[in-house]
Motif scaffolding. Structure first.
Motif, mmCIF file in Angstrom:
data_model
loop_
_atom_site.group_PDB
_atom_site.id
_atom_site.type_symbol
_atom_site.label_atom_id
_atom_site.label_comp_id
_atom_site.label_asym_id
_atom_site.label_seq_id
_atom_site.Cartn_x
_atom_site.Cartn_y
_atom_site.Cartn_z
ATOM 1 N N PRO A 61 -3.780 -2.692 10.591
ATOM 2 C CA PRO A 61 -3.132 -1.395 10.380
ATOM 3 C C PRO A 61 -2.654 -1.298 8.930
ATOM 4 N N ARG A 62 -2.881 -0.145 8.333
ATOM 5 C CA ARG A 62 -2.478 0.099 6.957
ATOM 6 C C ARG A 62 -1.932 1.523 6.849
ATOM 7 N N ARG A 63 -1.368 1.844 5.706
ATOM 8 C CA ARG A 63 -0.893 3.202 5.419
ATOM 9 C C ARG A 63 -1.694 3.707 4.222
ATOM 10 N N LEU A 64 -2.219 4.924 4.333
ATOM 11 C CA LEU A 64 -2.979 5.557 3.252
ATOM 12 C C LEU A 64 -2.153 6.706 2.688
ATOM 13 N N PHE A 65 -1.807 6.595 1.414
ATOM 14 C CA PHE A 65 -1.089 7.654 0.708
ATOM 15 C C PHE A 65 -2.097 8.448 -0.117
ATOM 16 N N THR A 66 -1.976 9.771 -0.078
ATOM 17 C CA THR A 66 -2.760 10.624 -0.962
ATOM 18 C C THR A 66 -1.790 11.376 -1.861
ATOM 19 N N ILE A 67 -2.073 11.339 -3.152
ATOM 20 C CA ILE A 67 -1.184 11.950 -4.141
ATOM 21 C C ILE A 67 -2.047 12.774 -5.092
ATOM 22 N N SER A 75 -1.083 7.061 -14.722
ATOM 23 C CA SER A 75 -0.756 5.653 -15.002
ATOM 24 C C SER A 75 0.649 5.306 -14.522
ATOM 25 N N LYS A 76 1.603 6.216 -14.670
ATOM 26 C CA LYS A 76 2.976 5.969 -14.199
ATOM 27 C C LYS A 76 3.005 5.833 -12.668
ATOM 28 N N ILE A 77 2.244 6.676 -11.979
ATOM 29 C CA ILE A 77 2.198 6.630 -10.514
ATOM 30 C C ILE A 77 1.526 5.348 -10.036
ATOM 31 N N VAL A 78 0.424 4.987 -10.663
ATOM 32 C CA VAL A 78 -0.283 3.749 -10.292
ATOM 33 C C VAL A 78 0.620 2.544 -10.500
ATOM 34 N N GLU A 79 1.333 2.492 -11.604
ATOM 35 C CA GLU A 79 2.239 1.368 -11.866
ATOM 36 C C GLU A 79 3.341 1.310 -10.813
ATOM 37 N N ALA A 80 3.863 2.455 -10.404
ATOM 38 C CA ALA A 80 4.906 2.488 -9.376
ATOM 39 C C ALA A 80 4.374 1.954 -8.050
ATOM 40 N N ILE A 81 3.162 2.340 -7.685
ATOM 41 C CA ILE A 81 2.560 1.857 -6.430
ATOM 42 C C ILE A 81 2.333 0.353 -6.506
ATOM 43 N N ILE A 128 -5.037 10.450 -6.169
ATOM 44 C CA ILE A 128 -4.813 9.012 -6.057
ATOM 45 C C ILE A 128 -4.732 8.672 -4.575
ATOM 46 N N LEU A 129 -5.558 7.725 -4.144
ATOM 47 C CA LEU A 129 -5.497 7.200 -2.786
ATOM 48 C C LEU A 129 -4.955 5.784 -2.889
ATOM 49 N N ALA A 130 -3.930 5.495 -2.133
ATOM 50 C CA ALA A 130 -3.338 4.156 -2.144
ATOM 51 C C ALA A 130 -3.294 3.634 -0.716
ATOM 52 N N ILE A 131 -3.960 2.519 -0.484
ATOM 53 C CA ILE A 131 -3.962 1.869 0.820
ATOM 54 C C ILE A 131 -3.024 0.679 0.715
ATOM 55 N N VAL A 132 -1.961 0.685 1.530
ATOM 56 C CA VAL A 132 -0.923 -0.341 1.411
ATOM 57 C C VAL A 132 -0.599 -0.947 2.777
#
Length: 135
Positions: A79-85, A93-99, A4-8
């Motif tokens: 500027p952003r933060r990229l999380f890799t999980i 689905s639980k992780i995506v909902e948390a993000i 999972i890559l999340a750009i926040v």
């Protein structure tokens, strides 16, 4: 297994870390990155964003306005933060909902992106465990 890559938003880094820990994520990596999303076509939203950014600007309004215009017209990167999980399929689905919960705002733009990709393999360096055991 999935990656999972999340750009926040940068100001959502702590909330995202907390949400991932609360969701039971075993580990994750975060990077400082630069980027931009889809440009906004609505002049009212652009004007609202510009007014808000100008109100936060420092003493030199002319330089600030030039920078802000560059962000809003797509010439500058944010500027952003990229999380890799790394996640087990059943946890995605639980992780995506948390993000999403940690990063959703009322700004109508710029809350981030989540990308989910299949993983072929993972290996834990310390033990040599592979596949699901390494996640």
């Amino acid at each position: 297994m999935q990656e999972i890559l999340a750009i926040v938003r940068m100001n959502k880094t702590s909330a995202t870390k907390k949400a991932l820990v609360e969701a039971g994520v075993a580990g994750f990596t975060a990077f400082k990155v630069m980027g931009r999303g889809k440009l906004i076509d609505d002049p009212a939203v652009v004007a609202e964003r510009k007014d808000k950014m100008m109100s936060m600007a420092g003493a030199d309004e002319q330089d600030a306005e030039m920078l802000i215009d560059g962000f809003l017209d797509g010439h500058r990167l944010f500027p952003r933060r990229l999380f890799t999980i790394l996640a087990h399929d059943e946890d995605v689905s639980k992780i995506v909902e948390a993000i999403m919960s940690a990063n959703r705002t009322e700004n109508k733009v710029g809350d981030g992106k989540i990308i989910i990709m299949p993983m072929l393999d993972a290996i834990r360096v310390r033990t040599g465990e592979a596949g699901e055991d390494a996640v």
